[in-house]
Scaffold this motif. Structure first.
Motif, short mmCIF file in Angstrom:
data_model
loop_
_atom_site.label_atom_id
_atom_site.label_comp_id
_atom_site.label_asym_id
_atom_site.label_seq_id
_atom_site.Cartn_x
_atom_site.Cartn_y
_atom_site.Cartn_z
N ASN A 134 120.66 103.47 -21.49
CA ASN A 134 120.00 103.52 -22.79
C ASN A 134 119.44 104.92 -23.02
O ASN A 134 118.30 105.12 -23.40
CB ASN A 134 118.89 102.48 -22.90
N ASN A 135 120.33 105.89 -22.77
CA ASN A 135 119.97 107.31 -22.95
C ASN A 135 118.71 107.68 -22.17
O ASN A 135 117.81 108.34 -22.69
CB ASN A 135 119.81 107.64 -24.43
N SER A 136 118.66 107.23 -20.92
CA SER A 136 117.60 107.52 -19.93
C SER A 136 116.38 106.62 -20.07
O SER A 136 115.47 106.67 -19.24
CB SER A 136 117.14 108.98 -19.97
N ARG A 137 116.33 105.77 -21.10
CA ARG A 137 115.15 104.95 -21.33
C ARG A 137 115.02 103.80 -20.33
O ARG A 137 113.93 103.29 -20.10
CB ARG A 137 115.16 104.41 -22.76
N ASN A 138 116.14 103.38 -19.74
CA ASN A 138 116.11 102.34 -18.71
C ASN A 138 115.97 103.03 -17.36
O ASN A 138 116.95 103.48 -16.76
CB ASN A 138 117.38 101.50 -18.76
N ALA A 139 114.75 103.15 -16.87
CA ALA A 139 114.47 103.94 -15.66
C ALA A 139 115.19 103.39 -14.44
O ALA A 139 115.66 104.16 -13.59
CB ALA A 139 112.96 103.98 -15.41
N LYS A 140 115.29 102.08 -14.33
CA LYS A 140 115.94 101.48 -13.16
C LYS A 140 117.42 101.85 -13.11
O LYS A 140 117.93 102.29 -12.06
CB LYS A 140 115.78 99.96 -13.20
N VAL A 141 118.10 101.67 -14.23
CA VAL A 141 119.53 101.99 -14.25
C VAL A 141 119.76 103.50 -14.15
O VAL A 141 120.71 103.95 -13.52
CB VAL A 141 120.18 101.42 -15.52
N GLN A 142 118.85 104.28 -14.74
CA GLN A 142 118.96 105.74 -14.61
C GLN A 142 118.90 106.14 -13.15
O GLN A 142 119.67 106.99 -12.68
CB GLN A 142 117.84 106.42 -15.40
N ALA A 143 117.99 105.54 -12.39
CA ALA A 143 117.87 105.85 -10.96
C ALA A 143 119.13 105.43 -10.21
O ALA A 143 119.57 106.12 -9.27
CB ALA A 143 116.64 105.16 -10.38
N GLU A 144 119.71 104.30 -10.60
CA GLU A 144 120.95 103.84 -9.95
C GLU A 144 122.09 104.82 -10.20
O GLU A 144 122.86 105.13 -9.29
CB GLU A 144 121.30 102.44 -10.45
N TRP A 145 122.20 105.29 -11.43
CA TRP A 145 123.23 106.27 -11.74
C TRP A 145 123.00 107.57 -10.97
O TRP A 145 123.94 108.18 -10.45
CB TRP A 145 123.26 106.55 -13.24
N ALA A 146 121.75 108.01 -10.92
CA ALA A 146 121.43 109.25 -10.20
C ALA A 146 121.83 109.14 -8.74
O ALA A 146 122.37 110.08 -8.14
CB ALA A 146 119.95 109.58 -10.34
N SER A 147 121.56 107.99 -8.14
CA SER A 147 121.92 107.77 -6.74
C SER A 147 123.43 107.76 -6.56
O SER A 147 123.97 108.36 -5.60
CB SER A 147 121.32 106.45 -6.25
N ARG A 148 124.11 107.11 -7.47
CA ARG A 148 125.59 107.04 -7.40
C ARG A 148 126.20 108.43 -7.53
O ARG A 148 127.11 108.81 -6.77
CB ARG A 148 126.08 106.13 -8.52
N ILE A 149 125.70 109.20 -8.48
CA ILE A 149 126.21 110.56 -8.68
C ILE A 149 125.94 111.43 -7.46
O ILE A 149 126.82 112.17 -6.98
CB ILE A 149 125.58 111.18 -9.95
N ARG A 150 124.72 111.34 -6.94
CA ARG A 150 124.35 112.14 -5.77
C ARG A 150 125.25 111.81 -4.58
O ARG A 150 125.69 112.71 -3.85
CB ARG A 150 122.88 111.90 -5.43
N THR A 151 125.51 110.53 -4.36
CA THR A 151 126.37 110.12 -3.25
C THR A 151 127.78 110.68 -3.41
O THR A 151 128.39 111.17 -2.45
CB THR A 151 126.42 108.59 -3.15
N CYS A 152 128.31 110.62 -4.62
CA CYS A 152 129.65 111.14 -4.87
C CYS A 152 129.72 112.65 -4.61
O CYS A 152 130.70 113.15 -4.04
CB CYS A 152 130.08 110.84 -6.30
N ILE A 153 128.68 113.37 -5.02
CA ILE A 153 128.65 114.81 -4.78
C ILE A 153 128.62 115.10 -3.29
O ILE A 153 129.39 115.93 -2.78
CB ILE A 153 127.45 115.46 -5.49
N GLN A 154 127.74 114.43 -2.58
CA GLN A 154 127.55 114.71 -1.16
C GLN A 154 128.73 114.28 -0.30
O GLN A 154 129.07 114.94 0.68
CB GLN A 154 126.27 114.02 -0.68
N GLN A 155 129.36 113.17 -0.66
CA GLN A 155 130.43 112.62 0.16
C GLN A 155 131.82 113.02 -0.31
O GLN A 155 132.83 112.65 0.33
CB GLN A 155 130.32 111.10 0.22
N GLY A 156 131.90 113.74 -1.41
CA GLY A 156 133.20 114.17 -1.91
C GLY A 156 134.02 113.05 -2.50
O GLY A 156 135.25 113.13 -2.55
N THR A 157 133.36 112.00 -2.95
CA THR A 157 134.05 110.85 -3.51
C THR A 157 134.02 110.88 -5.04
O THR A 157 133.35 111.71 -5.64
CB THR A 157 133.43 109.54 -3.00
N SER A 158 134.74 109.94 -5.65
CA SER A 158 134.86 109.88 -7.11
C SER A 158 133.92 108.84 -7.69
O SER A 158 133.51 107.90 -7.00
CB SER A 158 136.31 109.54 -7.50
#
Length: 212
Positions: free
Chosen positions: A182-206
């Protein structure tokens, strides 16, 4: 807002694109490459620069209010550039791309933020858009490097197809990111996306299964 969506009417970046992309191609960072030049020697393939990194508000234009029709308080616009000439190399009777650099950057003229709404939370959301584009660009570079075809014409067609396909994927992921957070307004889902993105960056995954 971020990579994969059309920027709002706040102005445009009028600098010439020193690459072989169509300067009028929609946001998302991917355009159709120009002609390929034959290069028989010592090339290792494409690589990505300009990402990953942290963005800052210095890369955004301050505005007093949202542009007409906008529902968010910030928007980031990105572009992915390649050199004008891209070498072709031969390998065991097939053609592949030679050594060249793809660069991901922020188009500051098209990136804006409502000055009174600047916050760490909002910047983190825009960072997510930048990183989504970067992850897709990284996957694109891998796909470009894996190309092996029988003719130079086929190589050109496949390169163009991959740029178009990955551009569409970047737009789809960026829209999904906005919708689900919801354009960052849903803090819980925003944190989930941030974690997913961070993991992909660190592990070289898609972020998902890259398009074919």
């Amino acid at each position: 807002m971020g990579g994969g969506r059309t920027p709002g009417p706040i102005g445009s970046d009028t600098r010439p694109l020193h690459g072989s992309f169509d300067p009028h191609f929609p946001i998302g960072g991917f355009g159709t490459p120009g002609p390929l030049g034959l290069n028989e020697g010592g090339a290792t393939g494409p690589r990505l620069t300009g990402w990953p990194r942290q963005i800052s508000w210095d890369e955004f234009k301050d505005v007093a209010a949202r542009p007409a029709g906008e529902s968010e308080d910030a928007q980031i616009d990105t572009q992915t550039l390649q050199p004008e000439r891209v070498g072709i190399a031969r390998e065991q009777g097939q053609f592949r791309l030679g050594n060249f650099t793809v660069k991901l950057s922020v188009i500051r003229g098209n990136s804006w933020v409502v000055a009174s709404q600047k916050s760490a939370t909002l910047l983190a959301h825009e960072q997510g858009h930048f990183d989504i584009t970067g992850l897709v660009a990284r996957d694109l570079v891998k796909a470009l490097g894996a190309l092996r075809v029988s003719t130079t014409d086929e190589l050109q067609r496949e390169v163009s197809r991959l740029f178009e396909t990955y551009d569409a994927w970047a737009k789809s992921l960026s829209k999904q990111y906005d919708d689900e957070t919801n354009n960052s307004r849903n803090a819980k889902v925003q944190a989930e996306w941030a974690s997913r993105i961070r993991t992909c960056i660190q592990q070289g995954t898609s972020l998902g299964t890259p398009p074919g």
